[in-house]
Design a protein around this motif. Structure first.
Motif, PDB file in Angstrom:
ATOM      1  N   ILE A  80       0.819  -1.207   0.000  1.00 24.74           N
ATOM      2  CA  ILE A  80       0.000   0.000   0.000  1.00 24.74           C
ATOM      3  C   ILE A  80       0.854   1.258   0.000  1.00 24.74           C
ATOM      4  O   ILE A  80       0.599   2.216  -0.730  1.00 24.74           O
ATOM      5  N   THR A  81       1.898   1.278   0.797  1.00 20.48           N
ATOM      6  CA  THR A  81       2.720   2.485   0.958  1.00 20.48           C
ATOM      7  C   THR A  81       3.523   2.825  -0.285  1.00 20.48           C
ATOM      8  O   THR A  81       3.622   3.987  -0.676  1.00 20.48           O
ATOM      9  N   PHE A  82       4.106   1.813  -0.935  1.00 17.90           N
ATOM     10  CA  PHE A  82       5.027   2.074  -2.037  1.00 17.90           C
ATOM     11  C   PHE A  82       4.451   1.803  -3.424  1.00 17.90           C
ATOM     12  O   PHE A  82       4.702   2.553  -4.358  1.00 17.90           O
ATOM     13  N   PHE A  83       3.694   0.734  -3.565  1.00 23.56           N
ATOM     14  CA  PHE A  83       3.266   0.329  -4.900  1.00 23.56           C
ATOM     15  C   PHE A  83       1.927   0.916  -5.327  1.00 23.56           C
ATOM     16  O   PHE A  83       1.709   1.153  -6.508  1.00 23.56           O
ATOM     17  N   MET A  84       1.026   1.174  -4.384  1.00 24.01           N
ATOM     18  CA  MET A  84      -0.273   1.719  -4.767  1.00 24.01           C
ATOM     19  C   MET A  84      -0.164   3.096  -5.402  1.00 24.01           C
ATOM     20  O   MET A  84      -0.811   3.364  -6.423  1.00 24.01           O
ATOM     21  N   PRO A  85       0.646   4.033  -4.860  1.00 25.49           N
ATOM     22  CA  PRO A  85       0.789   5.337  -5.533  1.00 25.49           C
ATOM     23  C   PRO A  85       1.329   5.205  -6.954  1.00 25.49           C
ATOM     24  O   PRO A  85       0.866   5.894  -7.868  1.00 25.49           O
ATOM     25  N   LEU A  86       2.328   4.320  -7.146  1.00 26.65           N
ATOM     26  CA  LEU A  86       2.878   4.102  -8.482  1.00 26.65           C
ATOM     27  C   LEU A  86       1.821   3.524  -9.408  1.00 26.65           C
ATOM     28  O   LEU A  86       1.731   3.891 -10.584  1.00 26.65           O
ATOM     29  N   PHE A  87       1.013   2.619  -8.877  1.00 30.97           N
ATOM     30  CA  PHE A  87      -0.043   1.999  -9.667  1.00 30.97           C
ATOM     31  C   PHE A  87      -1.090   3.038 -10.070  1.00 30.97           C
ATOM     32  O   PHE A  87      -1.616   3.011 -11.188  1.00 30.97           O
ATOM     33  N   MET A  88      -1.378   3.971  -9.167  1.00 32.36           N
ATOM     34  CA  MET A  88      -2.350   5.022  -9.468  1.00 32.36           C
ATOM     35  C   MET A  88      -1.858   5.907 -10.608  1.00 32.36           C
ATOM     36  O   MET A  88      -2.624   6.283 -11.494  1.00 32.36           O
ATOM     37  N   VAL A  89      -0.574   6.247 -10.588  1.00 25.23           N
ATOM     38  CA  VAL A  89       0.009   7.057 -11.659  1.00 25.23           C
ATOM     39  C   VAL A  89      -0.049   6.297 -12.976  1.00 25.23           C
ATOM     40  O   VAL A  89      -0.370   6.860 -14.033  1.00 25.23           O
ATOM     41  N   LEU A  90       0.255   4.994 -12.931  1.00 25.91           N
ATOM     42  CA  LEU A  90       0.201   4.161 -14.132  1.00 25.91           C
ATOM     43  C   LEU A  90      -1.210   4.128 -14.708  1.00 25.91           C
ATOM     44  O   LEU A  90      -1.405   4.280 -15.921  1.00 25.91           O
ATOM     45  N   VAL A  91      -2.199   3.964 -13.843  1.00 24.33           N
ATOM     46  CA  VAL A  91      -3.597   3.942 -14.283  1.00 24.33           C
ATOM     47  C   VAL A  91      -3.973   5.273 -14.917  1.00 24.33           C
ATOM     48  O   VAL A  91      -4.670   5.323 -15.936  1.00 24.33           O
ATOM     49  N   GLU A  92      -3.502   6.375 -14.308  1.00 24.66           N
ATOM     50  CA  GLU A  92      -3.796   7.708 -14.853  1.00 24.66           C
ATOM     51  C   GLU A  92      -3.325   7.819 -16.298  1.00 24.66           C
ATOM     52  O   GLU A  92      -4.060   8.282 -17.178  1.00 24.66           O
ATOM     53  N   PHE A  93      -2.092   7.366 -16.572  1.00 24.74           N
ATOM     54  CA  PHE A  93      -1.558   7.491 -17.915  1.00 24.74           C
ATOM     55  C   PHE A  93      -2.197   6.490 -18.884  1.00 24.74           C
ATOM     56  O   PHE A  93      -2.235   6.744 -20.090  1.00 24.74           O
ATOM     57  N   MET A  94      -2.707   5.389 -18.368  1.00 29.14           N
ATOM     58  CA  MET A  94      -3.429   4.447 -19.224  1.00 29.14           C
ATOM     59  C   MET A  94      -4.698   5.098 -19.773  1.00 29.14           C
ATOM     60  O   MET A  94      -5.151   4.768 -20.868  1.00 29.14           O
ATOM     61  N   VAL A  95      -5.276   6.015 -19.009  1.00 29.39           N
ATOM     62  CA  VAL A  95      -6.470   6.734 -19.462  1.00 29.39           C
ATOM     63  C   VAL A  95      -6.069   7.982 -20.252  1.00 29.39           C
ATOM     64  O   VAL A  95      -6.703   8.321 -21.258  1.00 29.39           O
ATOM     65  N   TYR A  96      -5.019   8.652 -19.820  1.00 32.63           N
ATOM     66  CA  TYR A  96      -4.586   9.909 -20.443  1.00 32.63           C
ATOM     67  C   TYR A  96      -4.044   9.706 -21.863  1.00 32.63           C
ATOM     68  O   TYR A  96      -4.420  10.452 -22.790  1.00 32.63           O
ATOM     69  N   LEU A  97      -3.163   8.740 -22.053  1.00 33.84           N
ATOM     70  CA  LEU A  97      -2.485   8.582 -23.338  1.00 33.84           C
ATOM     71  C   LEU A  97      -3.436   8.366 -24.518  1.00 33.84           C
ATOM     72  O   LEU A  97      -3.257   8.997 -25.575  1.00 33.84           O
ATOM     73  N   PRO A  98      -4.459   7.492 -24.413  1.00 40.08           N
ATOM     74  CA  PRO A  98      -5.401   7.364 -25.544  1.00 40.08           C
ATOM     75  C   PRO A  98      -6.088   8.681 -25.890  1.00 40.08           C
ATOM     76  O   PRO A  98      -6.289   8.997 -27.071  1.00 40.08           O
ATOM     77  N   GLU A  99      -6.443   9.463 -24.858  1.00 46.61           N
ATOM     78  CA  GLU A  99      -7.086  10.753 -25.084  1.00 46.61           C
ATOM     79  C   GLU A  99      -6.110  11.715 -25.762  1.00 46.61           C
ATOM     80  O   GLU A  99      -6.483  12.475 -26.670  1.00 46.61           O
ATOM     81  N   HIS A 100      -4.864  11.690 -25.329  1.00 45.03           N
ATOM     82  CA  HIS A 100      -3.842  12.570 -25.904  1.00 45.03           C
ATOM     83  C   HIS A 100      -3.653  12.291 -27.390  1.00 45.03           C
ATOM     84  O   HIS A 100      -3.716  13.221 -28.221  1.00 45.03           O
ATOM     85  N   TYR A 101      -3.403  11.033 -27.735  1.00 41.20           N
ATOM     86  CA  TYR A 101      -3.144  10.691 -29.130  1.00 41.20           C
ATOM     87  C   TYR A 101      -4.387  10.853 -30.004  1.00 41.20           C
ATOM     88  O   TYR A 101      -4.279  11.186 -31.195  1.00 41.20           O
ATOM     89  N   SER A 102      -5.552  10.634 -29.424  1.00 38.88           N
ATOM     90  CA  SER A 102      -6.799  10.821 -30.169  1.00 38.88           C
ATOM     91  C   SER A 102      -6.987  12.294 -30.535  1.00 38.88           C
ATOM     92  O   SER A 102      -7.322  12.635 -31.679  1.00 38.88           O
TER      93      SER A 102
END
Length: 368
Positions: A80-102
């Motif tokens: 929770i302390t170390f990996f969840m924040p990194l996972f949240m950032v990864l999820v953010e870019f998984m949603v952001y990148l398709p919108e960016h390139y579109s």
């Protein structure tokens, strides 16, 4: 702090941070949508509004899922302390990148044009503007308090003292007393404080850039830059306070309490969120009195800037421009600054940002 308290607190913070991530499109520079520069007449188009709604909806749903996962996995403190924040950032870019390139593709296919009103002004920091050194004092005072207390209390510190506790407050790691082991958190505080002051100084000397999509663009960016400098300078107050409490716990001055150590960090998160939402990127959310009129005022020392500068940004997040003298530039997605990765000093800062945490982790593991 017991496990049950931890299971309640952590999901709440994941939810808060997730909500902040989901509203990023409404905090960025008005003429920047998902890292893509758009003409002023396209900012409120149906396409843009629809893309923002899709991003917000998906990230909010994912935030709820991650909040539930955090609660279910809260007994695994490391995860929770170390990996969840990194996972949240990864999820953010998984949603952001398709919108960016579109949006990038739509802009290219529809050949969006930039008119005269889409030209911004880039101008130097005001001559004679003083750096607010006074705001470095609170963080330094906390740092000094840590070392003064440690020096005065050094003789009473046990020869072997606890250096880590689990979520239930039970010691599970120990260290032999030495200057290095006793003051390791203080040394970390010094490094963080110096880094924050240097970054704040670079931000303060970075040329300003107006956004003509927002009325009073010049006034907004000036206020924005000042707030980012103050925010950066005050960050060590919270981090150093957390490390101070941690040191006091190790030395036996106070009873070790994970929750108490995290309080300054939680306050820092609240502080950052409040400033980000109230300010917006380049001051896009700052309220300017109507009495000042609707027009922007671009200083005489401004220069024309190409608004269609997407080629300088990789995926809308990595800035690479050898011809730009700025070391740090405002982000395109989010609030704050990022590095000009083509600038020699920017590369040095990047190396330090990566190296310092690695050195800290290795030092802590070696000493503890």
């Amino acid at each position: 702090m017991n496990v049950e308290a931890f299971r309640i607190i952590e999901p709440v913070w994941v939810l808060i941070i997730g909500i902040l991530i989901s509203i990023i499109p409404y905090l960025t520079e008005k003429s920047i949508i998902f890292g893509v520069r758009v003409p002023t007449d396209k900012i409120n188009s149906d396409t843009v509004r629809k893309m923002k709604k899709i991003y917000v909806s998906i990230t909010f749903i994912l935030t709820i899922i991650l909040t539930v996962l955090t609660y279910l996995l809260s007994s695994y403190l490391l995860v929770i302390t170390f990996f969840m924040p990194l996972f949240m950032v990864l999820v953010e870019f998984m949603v952001y990148l398709p919108e960016h390139y579109s949006l990038e593709r739509i802009k290219r296919d529809e050949q969006w044009e930039f008119n005269a009103s889409s030209v911004t002004g880039v101008f130097n920091v005001e001559d004679g503007k003083k750096f607010p050194w006074f705001f470095t004092l609170p963080g330094i005072l906390v740092l000094v308090s840590l070392f003064v207390t440690g020096i005065l209390d050094y003789k009473s510190i046990p020869e072997r003292f606890a250096t880590h506790y689990n979520a239930s407050g039970i010691a599970n790691a120990y260290s032999t007393k030495s200057i290095e082991s006793v003051f390791i958190l203080g040394f970390i505080s010094i490094i963080i404080t110096i880094m924050m002051i240097l970054i704040a100084y670079v931000i303060a000397r970075t040329p300003l850039k107006t956004d003509n999509a927002s009325p009073h663009g010049t006034e907004r960016v000036v206020i924005y830059q000042e707030r980012m400098v103050y925010l950066t300078l005050l960050t060590p107050v919270f981090i150093n306070s957390s490390l101070l409490i941690g040191s006091f716990g190790e030395w036996g001055i106070i009873k070790e309490n994970v929750f108490l150590i995290l309080i300054p960090v939680f306050l820092l998160i609240i502080f950052v969120i409040a400033i980000s939402v109230k300010t917006g990127q380049l001051g896009s959310n700052i309220k300017i009195p109507e009495s000042k009129g609707p027009e922007n005022t671009i200083p005489d020392n401004s220069v024309s800037d190409n608004r269609n500068d997407d080629s300088l940004w990789k995926a809308g997040v990595i800035y690479w421009n050898k011809n730009d003298p700025r070391i740090m530039v405002p982000k395109r997605f989010g609030v704050g600054y990022t590095i000009n990765f083509a600038h020699p000093a920017g590369k040095v800062i990047l190396v330090l940002i990566i190296a310092i945490p690695v050195i800290i982790v290795i030092s802590v593991l070696f000493l503890h």
